[in-house]
Design an enzyme around this catalytic site. Structure first.
Site, PDB file in Angstrom:
ATOM      1  N   HIS A  63       0.855  -1.185   0.000  1.00 43.58           N
ATOM      2  CA  HIS A  63       0.000   0.000   0.000  1.00 43.58           C
ATOM      3  C   HIS A  63       0.892   1.235   0.000  1.00 43.58           C
ATOM      4  CE1 HIS A  63       0.981  -0.532   4.229  1.00 43.58           C
ATOM      5  NE2 HIS A  63       0.471   0.633   4.532  1.00 43.58           N
ATOM      6  N   HIS A  65       1.075   3.968   2.129  1.00 43.29           N
ATOM      7  CA  HIS A  65       1.538   4.729   3.285  1.00 43.29           C
ATOM      8  C   HIS A  65       3.051   4.885   3.159  1.00 43.29           C
ATOM      9  CE1 HIS A  65      -2.188   3.786   5.983  1.00 43.29           C
ATOM     10  NE2 HIS A  65      -2.329   4.914   5.310  1.00 43.29           N
ATOM     11  N   ASP A  67       5.769   4.728   4.925  1.00 37.86           N
ATOM     12  CA  ASP A  67       6.795   3.811   5.420  1.00 37.86           C
ATOM     13  C   ASP A  67       6.901   2.548   4.587  1.00 37.86           C
ATOM     14  OD1 ASP A  67       4.208   3.361   6.499  1.00 37.86           O
ATOM     15  OD2 ASP A  67       5.001   2.106   8.093  1.00 37.86           O
ATOM     16  N   HIS A  68       6.024   2.407   3.584  1.00 37.41           N
ATOM     17  CA  HIS A  68       6.059   1.224   2.724  1.00 37.41           C
ATOM     18  C   HIS A  68       6.429   1.547   1.274  1.00 37.41           C
ATOM     19  CE1 HIS A  68       4.171  -1.498   5.734  1.00 37.41           C
ATOM     20  NE2 HIS A  68       3.753  -0.334   6.202  1.00 37.41           N
ATOM     21  N   HIS A 153      -6.954  -2.871   6.101  1.00 38.42           N
ATOM     22  CA  HIS A 153      -6.179  -1.753   6.645  1.00 38.42           C
ATOM     23  C   HIS A 153      -6.986  -0.480   6.423  1.00 38.42           C
ATOM     24  CE1 HIS A 153      -2.728   0.142   8.266  1.00 38.42           C
ATOM     25  NE2 HIS A 153      -2.245   0.635   7.141  1.00 38.42           N
ATOM     26  N   ASP A 221       0.431  -4.748   7.391  1.00 37.90           N
ATOM     27  CA  ASP A 221      -0.541  -3.696   7.665  1.00 37.90           C
ATOM     28  C   ASP A 221      -1.975  -4.158   7.432  1.00 37.90           C
ATOM     29  OD1 ASP A 221       1.825  -2.295   8.007  1.00 37.90           O
ATOM     30  OD2 ASP A 221       0.932  -0.433   7.293  1.00 37.90           O
ATOM     31  N   HIS A 279       7.808  -4.890  11.507  1.00 40.77           N
ATOM     32  CA  HIS A 279       6.961  -3.693  11.496  1.00 40.77           C
ATOM     33  C   HIS A 279       6.561  -3.318  12.926  1.00 40.77           C
ATOM     34  CE1 HIS A 279       3.472  -1.081  10.426  1.00 40.77           C
ATOM     35  NE2 HIS A 279       4.159  -0.877   9.316  1.00 40.77           N
TER      36      HIS A 279
END
Length: 317
Positions: A63, A65, A67-68, A153, A221, A279
């Protein structure tokens, strides 16, 4: 060095810490290298891990976000800088197309790498909706098929599953008894049967036994959901988020994440062989708590640390 291993490039959720980089995971699978969720700093983590950019053959983003995915521009630019000649496919949720486009063209550089986008629909799962089983998004044919399933998520999110085709294991004692050796073994594998020097018809089935293909799952997530279990079903190795500990289960539910105990239950319910937790929220200074919590539910748990290498367990049969 194992030919099949998970190289952990980063294990932090949301914000990096002094000891944990943003997400990043490279699955080495024979000649393939699948990069999952390249967060900020992934390019540098690859250098620290001793992994060349040319090892990356596919990229999977769960996805968008930050941090990914914030490391994606640097990784793609590095592929061009290193003049990587092979094409690199990128799979990601179709609902995040605008974010992929921004990351793909966010800076000026000599863009020479053959990046092949593969937007995958159906990455949105909310509680109460019918769960669709993992579906093939890249059939291979070799050395594996790539599957995806929507997770639960706060934004459109996909989990990933890699499936090696089932094969056959040759049985040396039977080959010796039949007088089959050298190039004839390969011919038997290719053609399915052959005639021996003494005139006997020998089949591949008689000289071998079934060999189950290996499976890797990447569950990141998500709240606890049936799709997470389906992705991990019978997997040899599962990399799974465990952002929170069970004492903060209410936060996990609110923010769309798993606790260490919930991740362990996913692996246990799926009949997986080994679980890699990652994570982690920066609120927890001691990662031993994750091992203890998950270990009460699932027997084989690895708490990932940056630059760890986790071999895919040997075939079970």
């Amino acid at each position: 060095m194992s030919a099949r291993e998970l190289v952990v490039l980063g294990t932090a959720s949301q914000a990096p810490t002094r000891h944990r980089n943003h997400n990043g995971y490279l699955l080495r699978w024979d000649a393939e290298g699948v990069l999952f969720d390249p967060g900020e700093g992934t390019q540098r983590q690859l250098l620290l891990a001793g992994v060349a950019s040319s090892a990356i053959t596919r990229i999977c983003v769960t996805h968008f976000h930050g941090d990914h995915c914030l490391g994606l521009p640097g990784v793609l630019q590095r592929l061009s800088l290193d003049q990587v000649a092979h094409p690199v496919g990128v799979w990601y949720p179709a609902g995040g197309q605008e974010f992929f486009d921004r990351l793909r063209r966010c800076a000026l550089y000599n863009d020479t790498v053959d990046v092949r986008p593969h937007p995958v629909p159906g990455g949105s799962l909310r509680q109460g909706r019918e769960v669709k089983p993992p579906r093939v998004v890249d059939p291979g044919p070799e050395p594996f098929a790539l599957l995806a399933a929507g997770l639960d998520h706060r934004t459109e999110t996909l989990g990933w599953r890699i499936e090696e085709p089932d094969g056959r294991r040759m049985l040396p004692e039977r080959l010796d008894a039949a007088g089959i050796a050298g190039p004839d073994v390969g011919r038997l594998q290719r053609e399915g049967s052959l005639v021996t020097a003494d005139g006997r018809q020998v089949t591949l089935e008689a000289m071998s036994e079934p060999r189950p293909g290996q499976v890797f799952a990447f569950v990141m997530d998500t709240r606890r959901c049936d799709a997470a279990v389906a992705l991990a079903d019978g997997a040899d190795l599962v990399a799974c988020e465990s952002t929170f500990l069970e004492r903060d289960a209410d936060l996990a539910a609110a923010y769309g994440h798993l606790t260490a105990a919930q991740a362990a239950r996913v692996a246990a319910d799926a009949g997986a062989r080994q679980l890699v937790l990652t994570h982690f929220s920066q609120r927890y200074p001691d990662d031993a708590e994750f091992a203890a919590e998950a270990g009460e539910i699932f027997p084989d748990v690895v708490v990932a640390r940056d630059l760890d290498r986790v071999p895919v367990p040997p075939r079970s049969g």
